[in-house]
Design a protein around this motif. Structure first.
Motif, PDB file in Angstrom:
ATOM      1  N   HIS A 210       0.871  -1.184   0.000  1.00 51.62           N
ATOM      2  CA  HIS A 210       0.000   0.000   0.000  1.00 51.62           C
ATOM      3  C   HIS A 210       0.902   1.226   0.000  1.00 51.62           C
ATOM      4  CE1 HIS A 210      -3.281   2.548   2.254  1.00 51.62           C
ATOM      5  NE2 HIS A 210      -3.024   3.001   1.036  1.00 51.62           N
ATOM      6  N   LEU A 211       0.817   2.003  -1.059  1.00 54.65           N
ATOM      7  CA  LEU A 211       1.652   3.190  -1.203  1.00 54.65           C
ATOM      8  C   LEU A 211       0.800   4.439  -1.025  1.00 54.65           C
ATOM      9  CD1 LEU A 211       4.373   4.535  -2.065  1.00 54.65           C
ATOM     10  CD2 LEU A 211       3.496   4.459  -4.421  1.00 54.65           C
ATOM     11  N   VAL A 212       1.200   5.283  -0.076  1.00 53.78           N
ATOM     12  CA  VAL A 212       0.579   6.598   0.063  1.00 53.78           C
ATOM     13  C   VAL A 212       1.452   7.605  -0.680  1.00 53.78           C
ATOM     14  CG1 VAL A 212      -0.101   8.449   1.642  1.00 53.78           C
ATOM     15  CG2 VAL A 212      -0.475   6.059   2.285  1.00 53.78           C
ATOM     16  N   VAL A 213       0.854   8.324  -1.599  1.00 54.39           N
ATOM     17  CA  VAL A 213       1.565   9.369  -2.337  1.00 54.39           C
ATOM     18  C   VAL A 213       1.087  10.713  -1.801  1.00 54.39           C
ATOM     19  CG1 VAL A 213       2.039  10.417  -4.575  1.00 54.39           C
ATOM     20  CG2 VAL A 213       1.763   7.930  -4.381  1.00 54.39           C
ATOM     21  N   VAL A 214       2.006  11.483  -1.232  1.00 50.23           N
ATOM     22  CA  VAL A 214       1.679  12.803  -0.708  1.00 50.23           C
ATOM     23  C   VAL A 214       2.062  13.839  -1.758  1.00 50.23           C
ATOM     24  CG1 VAL A 214       2.118  14.507   1.100  1.00 50.23           C
ATOM     25  CG2 VAL A 214       2.013  12.067   1.677  1.00 50.23           C
TER      26      VAL A 214
END
Length: 506
Positions: A210-214
């Motif tokens: 799971h990748l969170v891109v800010v």
């Protein structure tokens, strides 16, 4: 900035450039010594131009030829996107009547990243070989402009080399093309393992769960789309009210709809406050107190120019409040015999613009024919799926009162698009209301970067809608929608129809 002048500068000014376009014209100062600090597109393209004009060129670069654009930015990210695009095409193959009995395609993440690193290295080596073959001296190290002027009005540049030695170089002209680095937030420092900036994404050995891109600008949107394309759960955190807040609103709406339809979680009007490591992942805390647990986090919150510690202000180079170098339209700084190109100037953060600025700097400083940089003609592309390509006047200009007409042709109307299963996208043209001269355009489609060229040619050449409409196009072809849009621009355009078209998709 319109005019940066210094009475000591030699060579033509932007308004007084020699009219001859013949390379090697009499005003070119052959044998001049040029030192370039930075080997990215602005630097290596400037070096090639300068050598063609007879100058003796030295480049100082510490990462490898091509700089960040080739080694950690443009080339790697677009190589990753190429893999994601291929998988996306396979996923939609059933629309074309191609049905597999099982699932033959799997993602080998180590293989993808290995290919990315290999291609970047080979491209860097190719640039190095080309420059060496042209007689450019390449120094592995960092350059600093020294205060004061040497003999015969030369600039002095100190090269601190990787082997620990130093060289002091004399130059009639110096070009600063040191690029930029990812911006960091105080409470979200990248560690290269779980919290990453975009230069660190290619050393991972396992696919993120799971990748969170800010950050939902160009970099954030491209990485979010690419990782979703190779099967990663993605959450995109945007502080603005939509993805790609600085881009064409109709295009951004299409991309956001595609992202959401394909399963991405998009958190608009949400600001990341901190990112911290856990035992096996990260926790991203938003300013409203919400927390997102994930395996990895990519920080894509802009960049800062590499202007500190290289002697710029001491040498008389004026920096903007943002830290970028102040230049005019021929790439001159406020310092005697010092030019600048690329991301370090705060112009469009595009390799093509950096390269153009570098070429302009050398043509101007060495006395050859030069045309000042005109950013109104810059063609740009965002490598999402579908891509967004733009040139010239934007929707924002129209909304702010520019006297212009606009039309949009949906991609789903195009017969070739139907054949290839393309459902998302459009062609937009903008023209002057009175003359119908084409002044801007947007293409949202697969390979939009290729289809923007005819519109860019029209904008650059000041073609009218009639001119474009009279051009023969292949049937069936996506480019046929460009001439269809031009035919619509010949007449009054119903703005209410455009609003209704996108209201249905909101």
């Amino acid at each position: 900035m319109e005019n940066v002048t210094d009475p000591r500068l030699t060579g033509p000014t932007a308004s007084g450039a020699p009219k001859s376009k013949i390379p090697g014209a009499s005003r070119v100062r052959e044998g001049s010594r040029v030192v370039i600090i930075g080997g990215g597109p602005g630097g290596y393209e400037a070096a090639l131009t300068a050598t063609q004009l007879g100058a003796r060129v030295t480049i100082i670069e510490d990462k490898g030829m091509g700089g960040s654009a080739v080694l950690t930015d443009v080339v790697p990210s677009k190589t990753l996107i190429a893999s994601a695009e291929w998988l996306h095409n396979v996923e939609s193959a059933d629309e074309l009547g191609i049905v597999a009995s099982d699932e033959p395609w799997t993602v080998s993440f180590p293989a993808i990243n290995a290919r990315i690193r290999d291609l970047a290295t080979r491209q860097s080596d190719d640039i190095h070989e080309r420059l060496s073959g042209e007689g450019v001296t390449i120094l592995n190290g960092k350059g600093t402009i020294l205060t004061g002027i040497g003999d015969n009005g030369c600039r002095l540049v100190l090269a601190k080399l990787a082997d620990g030695t130093e060289q002091t170089l004399e130059a009639e002209m110096v070009l600063v093309a040191t690029g930029a680095t990812p911006r960091e937030l105080p409470d979200a420092k990248p560690d290269g393992e779980r919290i990453l900036n975009w230069t660190q994404m290619y050393n991972m050995t396992e696919l993120p769960e799971h990748l969170v891109v800010v950050g939902s600008g160009v970099t954030g949107a491209e990485f979010a789309g690419a990782y979703m394309g190779i099967g990663v759960q993605v959450t995109l955190v945007s502080s603005r009210d939509r993805v790609l807040p600085h881009e064409d609103p109709h295009a951004a709406q299409v991309i956001e709809n595609v992202f959401a339809r394909r399963g991405m979680t998009i958190l608009n009007k949400s600001r990341a406050q901190s990112v911290r490591r856990t035992e096996d992942g990260v926790i991203v805390t938003l300013s409203d107190g919400r927390e997102i647990e994930a395996s990895h986090c990519l920080m894509a919150v802009g960049s800062i120019p590499n202007t500190s510690g290289i002697g710029l202000e001491e040498a008389g180079v004026t920096l903007k409040e943002s830290g970028h170098i102040l230049v005019d339209k021929v790439s001159r700084t406020t310092a005697f015999r010092v030019y600048a190109a690329g991301d370090v100037t705060g112009s469009y953060p595009l390799a093509s613009v950096a390269a153009m600025q570098g070429r302009i700097a050398m043509n101007h400083s060495l006395g050859d024919y030069v045309e000042p940089l005109d950013v109104s003609k810059v063609a740009a592309n965002i490598f999402t799926a579908p891509e967004i390509a733009t040139v010239g006047v934007t929707q924002k200009h129209v909304d702010e009162g520019l006297d212009a007409v606009m039309t949009i042709v949906p991609l789903m109307r195009n017969p070739r698009a139907k054949m290839q299963g393309m459902n998302d996208g459009f062609i937009k043209l903008i023209a002057d209301s009175s003359t119908r001269i084409v002044i801007g355009g947007v293409v949202v489609a697969p390979a939009a970067s290729e289809y923007i060229l005819p519109i860019a040619l029209a904008v650059t050449s000041r073609m009218t809608a009639d001119d474009m409409a009279s051009v023969f196009t292949v049937y069936p072809s996506l480019s046929g929608s460009i001439t269809e849009a031009a035919r619509q621009l010949r007449h009054s355009v119903d703005a209410q129809h455009i609003r209704e078209l996108f209201a249905d998709q909101a």
